[in-house]
Design an enzyme around this catalytic site. Structure first.
Site, PDB file in Angstrom:
ATOM      1  N   ARG A   1       0.240   2.371  17.285  1.00 42.29           N
ATOM      2  CA  ARG A   1       0.697   2.678  15.921  1.00 42.29           C
ATOM      3  C   ARG A   1       2.027   2.006  15.586  1.00 42.29           C
ATOM      4  NH1 ARG A   1       3.684   6.661  14.582  1.00 42.29           N
ATOM      5  NH2 ARG A   1       3.092   7.936  16.363  1.00 42.29           N
TER       6      ARG A   1
ATOM      7  N   ASP B   1      -2.439 -10.739  -3.673  1.00 41.84           N
ATOM      8  CA  ASP B   1      -3.655 -10.468  -2.911  1.00 41.84           C
ATOM      9  C   ASP B   1      -4.373 -11.806  -2.770  1.00 41.84           C
ATOM     10  OD1 ASP B   1      -6.211  -9.774  -2.043  1.00 41.84           O
ATOM     11  OD2 ASP B   1      -6.121  -7.811  -3.002  1.00 41.84           O
TER      12      ASP B   1
END
Ligand SMILES: *Cc1c(COP(=O)(O)O)cnc(C)c1O
Length: 385
Positions: free
Chosen positions: A48, A174
């Site tokens: 993580r 994007d």
């Protein structure tokens, strides 16, 4: 060897490999440890924390492809975009975002931003003046998507970054539809580039992942938020993504070449009334696309003539799959009015130019002649029904 000098296929194949020092295997070993030495180490590794060996090294490949200092891999494209937004926007800040945007990003903004007290404005168009009109005193980030979904409009990346820089605003893009094979937004001054790696990076419709690439400083800021939000990707999938990305350049170039062939053919087809593809000279931003892209991409849209039903057309296809996602080696089609834009009213769809006849086509690597034959036999079926 300077990474800047390497060609795209060499970066895809070699940059960011984890060396197998023990057995000298040809490919990166997969490190599945979720637990690493803690005492007296420089890097405290944990999945993580986005820094297992496979995560850390594949990030280098993505950074090299985008010409960025640094990158991070996430559990999905939406994890990438949400972690990026939340790293740069806080209560009272304002985001300017292009109105033609991936549906999931629209939902994230509309559903989650109010909970954080973050303000936003969707532009009225994709020109620099539309972005300028949406900027406020508290605007911290401008987010664009080009080519856009599903009508393949092209936003002038340099215009937007110059506008943002004069006002001290950060920019993000994007870059999923183009991929770094066809578009390198950092060359035009964009601060942050994000990807749904579920699409071209994965390329085989079997991985869900995301990525962000930017400067070391920006990535550190994102990391500080991401370690709390926790959207990291499992190392097994990271390893699969590395394997997929070795052929990213080859796949995207083949798909782009196919898309150009299909766009030209569809453009002349008597039962196709309109084609949206930036590679066609008739596309309103063809020149701009030529200036800021290395290739026009492998996504296109077209409108069937009025006498053909778009649902029945897709049902009649034999080779081309009707599928929600995109960018796989296999060709897929969808009707935006039945899927991504189904929740809009007919009026709203008309306003954004999405007709019931519109089909979005993600062109794969099949032989162009077979794709053409499939489209023709589907049209024949409808005409003879
Ligand atoms: C698919 C997609 C996303 C979201 O990515 P996921 O991996 O599905 O979370 C974002 N932007 C674009 C342009 C996409 O096509």
């Amino acid at each position: 060897m300077s990474k800047d000098k390497l060609g795209v296929n060499t970066i895809c194949t070699h940059v960011g490999e984890v060396k197998d020092e023990q057995f000298k295997g040809a490919v990166s070993p997969m490190y599945l440890s979720s637990s690493y030495e803690f005492l007296d180490v420089d890097v405290k590794r944990y999945p993580r924390y986005f820094n297992t060996p496979n995560q850390e090294y594949l990030s280098k490949k993505i950074a090299a492809l985008e010409g960025a200092e640094s990158a991070m891999i996430f559990g999905s494209g939406m994890a990438a975009i949400s972690h990026m937004f939340l790293a740069f926007l806080q209560k009272g800040d304002h985001l300017v975002v292009q109105n033609t945007l991936y549906g999931g990003t629209v939902n994230f903004i509309k559903e989650e931003f109010p909970k954080y007290g973050i303000e936003y404005t969707f532009t009225n168009g994709y020109k620099a003046r539309d972005f300028e009109a949406a900027i406020q005193e508290n605007t911290k980030l401008i987010h664009i998507e080009t080519p856009s979904n599903p009508l393949l409009t092209i936003t002038d990346i340099r215009d937007i970054t110059q506008l943002a820089k004069t006002k001290g605003i950060l920019t993000s893009i994007d870059n999923t539809f183009a991929s770094p094979v066809n578009q390198k937004p950092i060359d035009f001054g964009v601060d942050m580039v994000m990807h749904s790696a579920t699409k071209y990076f994965g390329g085989h419709s079997d991985i869900c992942a995301g990525a962000v690439a930017s400067s070391k400083e920006n990535m550190e800021r994102i990391w500080n938020v991401s370690k709390n939000l926790g959207g990291s990707l499992s190392d097994m999938t990271v390893w699969m993504l590395e394997r997929s990305m070795k052929t990213l350049g080859l796949r995207v170039k083949a798909q782009t070449k196919n898309a150009m062939k299909l766009a030209k053919w569809l453009n002349k087809h008597p039962k196709i009334s309109k084609v949206y593809y930036p590679g066609l000279k008739s596309h309103p931003e063809h020149k701009l696309a030529k200036a800021q892209m290395q290739g026009y991409g492998a996504m296109l849209s077209f409108e069937l003539s009025e006498d053909l039903d778009s649902y029945k057309f897709q049902k009649a296809l034999k080779l081309i799959k009707s599928s929600m996602s995109l960018a796989g080696v296999e060709s897929t089609m969808i009707s935006p009015h039945l899927t991504s834009h189904a929740l809009l009213t007919e009026e709203e769809r008309k306003a954004v130019g999405i007709s019931d006849q519109l089909i979005r086509f993600s062109v794969g690597i099949e032989n162009a002649k077979d794709l053409k034959a499939d489209i023709n036999q589907a049209i024949e079926q409808l005409l003879n029904a």
